[in-house]
Design a protein around this motif. Structure first.
Motif, mmCIF file in Angstrom:
data_model
loop_
_atom_site.group_PDB
_atom_site.id
_atom_site.type_symbol
_atom_site.label_atom_id
_atom_site.label_comp_id
_atom_site.label_asym_id
_atom_site.label_seq_id
_atom_site.Cartn_x
_atom_site.Cartn_y
_atom_site.Cartn_z
ATOM 1 N N ARG A 1 1.029 4.561 -2.668
ATOM 2 C CA ARG A 1 0.886 5.831 -2.414
ATOM 3 C C ARG A 1 2.063 6.695 -2.977
ATOM 4 N NH1 ARG A 1 -0.457 3.206 2.453
ATOM 5 N NH2 ARG A 1 -2.832 3.400 2.912
ATOM 6 N N GLU A 2 3.096 5.922 -2.815
ATOM 7 C CA GLU A 2 4.242 6.570 -3.653
ATOM 8 C C GLU A 2 4.443 6.833 -4.796
ATOM 9 O OE1 GLU A 2 6.622 8.557 -1.851
ATOM 10 O OE2 GLU A 2 5.396 8.053 -0.158
ATOM 11 N N TYR B 1 -5.557 11.642 -6.380
ATOM 12 C CA TYR B 1 -4.959 11.232 -5.148
ATOM 13 C C TYR B 1 -4.960 12.491 -4.086
ATOM 14 C CZ TYR B 1 -2.172 9.269 -1.560
ATOM 15 O OH TYR B 1 -1.725 8.688 -0.320
ATOM 16 N N ASP B 2 -5.684 12.122 -3.279
ATOM 17 C CA ASP B 2 -5.631 13.179 -2.059
ATOM 18 C C ASP B 2 -4.987 12.515 -0.849
ATOM 19 O OD1 ASP B 2 -6.313 15.671 -0.769
ATOM 20 O OD2 ASP B 2 -7.619 14.334 0.572
ATOM 21 N N GLU B 3 -3.598 13.085 -0.835
ATOM 22 C CA GLU B 3 -2.815 12.393 0.431
ATOM 23 C C GLU B 3 -3.138 12.474 1.701
ATOM 24 O OE1 GLU B 3 1.784 12.600 1.413
ATOM 25 O OE2 GLU B 3 1.193 13.904 -0.080
ATOM 26 N N LEU C 1 1.400 6.878 -6.842
ATOM 27 C CA LEU C 1 0.552 7.834 -7.169
ATOM 28 C C LEU C 1 0.913 9.465 -6.731
ATOM 29 C CD1 LEU C 1 -2.633 6.313 -5.075
ATOM 30 C CD2 LEU C 1 -2.328 6.446 -7.510
ATOM 31 N N LYS C 2 1.703 9.414 -5.453
ATOM 32 C CA LYS C 2 2.162 10.965 -5.320
ATOM 33 C C LYS C 2 3.248 11.265 -6.778
ATOM 34 C CE LYS C 2 2.509 10.238 -0.438
ATOM 35 N NZ LYS C 2 3.418 10.169 0.596
ATOM 36 N N ALA D 1 1.078 -1.276 0.059
ATOM 37 C CA ALA D 1 -0.121 -0.002 0.048
ATOM 38 C C ALA D 1 0.800 1.380 0.090
ATOM 39 C CB ALA D 1 -0.840 0.188 1.242
ATOM 40 N N SER D 2 1.836 1.065 0.626
ATOM 41 C CA SER D 2 2.833 2.305 0.935
ATOM 42 C C SER D 2 3.454 2.821 -0.615
ATOM 43 C CB SER D 2 3.896 2.441 2.048
ATOM 44 O OG SER D 2 4.825 1.197 1.678
ATOM 45 N N ASP E 1 -5.857 10.429 2.076
ATOM 46 C CA ASP E 1 -5.569 8.903 1.642
ATOM 47 C C ASP E 1 -6.785 8.204 0.723
ATOM 48 O OD1 ASP E 1 -3.591 6.976 1.224
ATOM 49 O OD2 ASP E 1 -4.466 5.655 2.850
ATOM 50 N N ARG E 2 -7.240 8.978 -0.226
ATOM 51 C CA ARG E 2 -8.288 8.529 -1.170
ATOM 52 C C ARG E 2 -7.868 8.832 -2.505
ATOM 53 N NH1 ARG E 2 -14.014 10.112 1.638
ATOM 54 N NH2 ARG E 2 -13.646 9.055 3.434
ATOM 55 N N VAL E 3 -8.324 7.902 -3.218
ATOM 56 C CA VAL E 3 -8.145 8.210 -4.889
ATOM 57 C C VAL E 3 -9.553 8.286 -5.458
ATOM 58 C CG1 VAL E 3 -6.119 6.809 -5.096
ATOM 59 C CG2 VAL E 3 -8.215 5.525 -5.427
#
Length: 132
Positions: A74-75, A113-115, A77-78, A70-71, A118-120
């Motif tokens: 997230r990376e 993606y909203d950090e 996506l960022k 998951a991390s 934590d949602r897409v």
């Protein structure tokens, strides 16, 4: 978004009104020899969808959730949404896990993606089945 020019769409262009539309549609996506080669037989796999995009000239990276974390997602996506130009991100998910039917896989682009939360934003492309 992908930087791949869409071909002329005979379906949406009109000689009567002198309109030429450039549009990606099922007919021209599957028309190239490359796309036909990588999608026969069609299984709807993540690899096949990626190969179709690559046939159009996109640079593609396939990542399987069970081989990542998951991390790491997230990376990714960022990085994708902070790069210029923005990189295209798509997900493949089991519809039944998000309350949809049928219980099969589905491909959709990620719009944002909203950090903080934590949602897409999943841009579901099955409008015929789940209208806005």
């Amino acid at each position: 978004v992908l930087g791949i020019p869409a071909p002329v769409s005979p379906e949406y262009s009109s000689k009567t009104y002198n309109i030429t539309e450039y549009y990606w549609e099922q007919h021209n996506v599957n028309a190239s020899a490359c796309a036909q080669r990588v999608t026969a037989p069609w299984r709807g796999s993540l690899e096949q969808v990626a190969a179709m995009a690559a046939c159009g000239g996109a640079e593609v990276e396939v990542v399987h959730a069970n081989e990542s974390s998951a991390s790491a997602f997230r990376e990714s996506l960022k990085r994708a949404f902070s790069s210029r130009p923005v990189h295209f991100v798509a997900v493949n998910f089991a519809r039944h896990l998000v309350g949809q039917a049928p219980a099969i896989g589905h491909h959709s682009p990620v719009g944002a993606y909203d950090e903080r939360t934590d949602r897409v934003l999943v841009m579901d492309v099955a409008r015929y089945k789940y209208p806005p």
